[in-house]
Design a protein around this motif. Structure first.
Motif, short mmCIF file in Angstrom:
data_model
loop_
_atom_site.label_atom_id
_atom_site.label_comp_id
_atom_site.label_asym_id
_atom_site.label_seq_id
_atom_site.Cartn_x
_atom_site.Cartn_y
_atom_site.Cartn_z
N ILE A 33 -7.44 79.18 -16.19
CA ILE A 33 -7.93 77.93 -15.59
C ILE A 33 -6.80 77.21 -14.88
N TYR A 34 -5.65 77.09 -15.53
CA TYR A 34 -4.52 76.38 -14.92
C TYR A 34 -4.02 77.09 -13.67
N PHE A 35 -4.01 78.42 -13.69
CA PHE A 35 -3.49 79.14 -12.53
C PHE A 35 -4.42 78.94 -11.32
N ILE A 36 -5.73 78.98 -11.56
CA ILE A 36 -6.67 78.77 -10.46
C ILE A 36 -6.55 77.35 -9.91
N ASN A 37 -6.47 76.37 -10.81
CA ASN A 37 -6.38 74.98 -10.38
C ASN A 37 -5.03 74.65 -9.75
N LEU A 39 -3.14 76.80 -8.05
CA LEU A 39 -2.79 77.85 -7.09
C LEU A 39 -2.02 77.32 -5.88
N SER A 40 -2.54 76.23 -5.26
CA SER A 40 -1.86 75.67 -4.08
C SER A 40 -0.48 75.14 -4.45
N GLY A 41 -0.42 74.42 -5.57
CA GLY A 41 0.88 73.91 -6.02
C GLY A 41 1.83 75.03 -6.41
N PHE A 42 1.30 76.10 -7.00
CA PHE A 42 2.12 77.25 -7.40
C PHE A 42 2.72 77.93 -6.18
N PHE A 45 5.49 75.68 -4.89
CA PHE A 45 6.63 75.77 -5.81
C PHE A 45 7.42 77.06 -5.60
N THR A 46 6.73 78.20 -5.54
CA THR A 46 7.43 79.48 -5.36
C THR A 46 8.14 79.55 -4.02
N THR A 47 7.53 78.94 -2.99
CA THR A 47 8.18 78.92 -1.67
C THR A 47 9.49 78.15 -1.72
N ILE A 48 9.44 76.97 -2.34
CA ILE A 48 10.66 76.16 -2.50
C ILE A 48 11.71 76.93 -3.30
N ASN A 93 0.93 62.20 -7.96
CA ASN A 93 -0.32 62.87 -8.34
C ASN A 93 -0.24 63.26 -9.81
N ASP A 94 -1.10 62.66 -10.64
CA ASP A 94 -1.12 62.96 -12.07
C ASP A 94 -1.92 64.22 -12.39
N TYR A 95 -2.43 64.87 -11.32
CA TYR A 95 -3.25 66.06 -11.55
C TYR A 95 -2.41 67.19 -12.13
N TYR A 96 -1.13 67.28 -11.70
CA TYR A 96 -0.26 68.35 -12.17
C TYR A 96 0.36 67.98 -13.52
N SER A 97 0.48 68.97 -14.38
CA SER A 97 1.11 68.76 -15.68
C SER A 97 2.62 68.90 -15.50
N ARG A 98 3.33 67.82 -15.73
CA ARG A 98 4.79 67.85 -15.60
C ARG A 98 5.40 68.81 -16.63
#
Length: 505
Positions: A33-37, A39-42, A45-48, A93-98
């Motif tokens: 679930i977390y990976f699908i949600n 995905l764009s942030g991942f 992150f990997t690009t950076i 954005n509080d959507y991401y888990s720090r």
């Protein structure tokens, strides 16, 4: 960007993905679930992460030392962390888990540092060459201690001066040991108390036949260079006397110095700083920064092994006033090509299938430079069953524990993965032990791949002859039924190891 860099980037992406999965497990949430949600942030992150790694040359490991690589990893990962933190703050954005983000970065950073340091250990692992060790043994066999006899008239004034100087600083027991084992009052004897080889090489002539250094070897930063300077200054059969506080004597001193409980706490931190830190590439720099190489821990085995590696034969040694005094005799030039074997991982040259030399990985269980002491141990100590040495002081306390639990042999799995060894088979032998076998068995056993589990754990042989009989029995059975024989030997050996406590040493 070359092929190697691309491969490293792919491996880094897999490591990031694994770290992300581990972070979700720590948070106790669904990875899917977390990976699908995420995905764009991942992807962002990997690009950076990859861009920061390329900019900081993290993947260019061939051009840097291990210390620089670790530094590049830390700088690169901190750069990525800074950029990601700034993006999280700006987007609010509080959507991401720090927790997931920062845990992923922490895990992948620790994993990278561990993997690169393990790679560094494998690359820098010392290979103990049998041909060089054979030369050491032959030199020691030929060497005959020369009696210490004065060759010129003794100057009474010099006698009084030397006696006064030594007895002012040392006990009468030390003085007697020096007088008995050296030409103490000879004009050709140099007596110094120094930690630098400059005070040896800067002597005006090479007429000295004996050099006595009354400063602890523990305080010499480059011990081998110092011993090499002494070797160069005296002729063959010349005598060198040195002293050191051994590891055992150091421990006893610390435990005596402090009150109970506090003494063991102090010894624990002393052990970490003085014995663990010098063994690893990163912590080694910290160790030398804090200590400047002074007051180092040195075992008796390391002291004697260093002397032998630097061209000396051990004539006499004695513990006096909590110090180890050693009298050595020059028999040859040093082996300048040998590097210190301080690392925890070593590679041993062994004879594999077809007589090919393979490098078997093991964790170090002996003190550094112990490989030079085999002939000395043979002369000083008796052999027990199976050809092992009794009272072998070369084995460290941790080494005995590792051997008992088989921890030291775990790296041999790498040899299995490389195809050098199979699960069950004859032992991979050094050239020395291989030469002790009969010619017939030598020719036969190189037709087979050696194994991780040798037949001795099935038959429990005690002597060399019984070991050879055990291997012949296994090879005869293997020729008839290879698969069935290995399966049978595997389960019998495991049973004997677990329930009957069979051990190789």
């Amino acid at each position: 960007m070359n092929k190697r860099t691309i491969i490293l980037i792919i491996l880094d992406l897999l490591l990031i993905l694994f770290s992300f999965w581990l972070a979700t497990q720590l948070k106790n949430v669904s990875f899917k679930i977390y990976f699908i949600n995420y995905l764009s942030g991942f992807i962002i992150f990997t690009t950076i992460w990859i861009l920061a790694s390329i900019i900081n040359n993290k993947y260019n490991y061939s051009s840097y030392s291990l210390r620089h690589l670790s530094k590049n990893i830390l700088i690169s990962n901190l750069t990525a962390l800074s950029v990601v933190t700034m993006l999280i703050f700006l987007t609010r954005n509080d959507y991401y888990s720090r927790f997931i983000v920062f845990a992923t970065i922490a895990i992948v950073s620790l994993a990278e540092l561990f993997i690169y340091n393990l790679w560094g250990l494998l690359k820098k692992t010392e290979v103990i060459p049998d041909d060089v060790l054979g030369k050491v043994e032959r030199s020691l066999r030929r060497a005959k201690p020369v009696p210490v006899v004065s060759e010129e008239p003794i100057d009474p004034t010099r006698v009084k001066m030397v006696q006064k100087a030594i007895l002012t600083e040392f006990s009468r027991d030390v003085y007697c040991f020096l007088e008995q084992n050296t030409n103490l009052f000879s004009e050709k004897t140099l007596i110094v108390s120094t930690t630098t080889r400059f005070n040896i090489t800067n002597q005006p002539n090479n007429t000295y036949k004996t050099i006595i250094n009354l400063k602890r070897v523990n305080d010499i930063r480059r011990i081998n260079k110092f011993f090499e300077a002494v070797n160069e200054k005296i002729p063959v059969n010349g005598v060198f006397l040195c002293m050191a506080e051994t590891q055992e004597e150091r421990k006893a001193r610390i435990l005596r110095k402090f009150p109970p409980v506090l003494n063991y706490i102090y010894y624990f931190f002393d052990f970490i700083l003085k014995r663990v830190f010098p063994k690893f590439p990163i912590t080694k720099d910290i160790y030398f920064l804090l200590t400047r190489g002074e007051n180092r821990v040195i075992s008796r085995a390391e002291l004697l092994g260093r002397l032998i590696s630097c061209g000396f034969n051990i004539i006499e040694e004695q513990e006096i006033d909590h110090m180890q005094y050693v009298v050595a005799q020059k028999i040859r030039k040093p082996y300048f090509d040998m590097e210190p074997t301080y690392g925890p991982l070593i590679k041993l040259r062994r004879i594999g299938k077809g007589g090919k030399i393979i490098k078997v990985y093991k964790l170090r269980t002996m003190h550094p430079y112990s490989e030079y002491l085999q002939e000395y141990i043979y002369r000083k100590h008796d052999l027990q069953e199976g050809g092992k040495f009794k009272n072998d002081f070369r084995i460290s306390t941790l080494g005995r524990f590792m051997r008992k639990l088989w921890i030291d042999e775990l790296p041999m799995i790498l040899n299995f993965l490389k195809g050098d060894l199979k699960i069950v088979g004859v032992r991979p032998l050094s050239k020395h032990y291989f030469s002790l076998y009969t010619k017939e068995l030598q020719e036969r056993r190189i037709k087979y791949k050696p194994g991780l589990i040798p037949p001795l754990y099935v038959d429990n042989p005690k002597t060399l002859e019984e070991i050879m009989e055990s291997e012949i029995k296994y090879l005869n059975a293997y020729d008839k039924h290879p698969f069935f024989t290995d399966v049978k030997y595997f389960f019998v050996a495991v049973y004997n190891i677990i329930f009957k406590k069979y051990r190789s040493s």
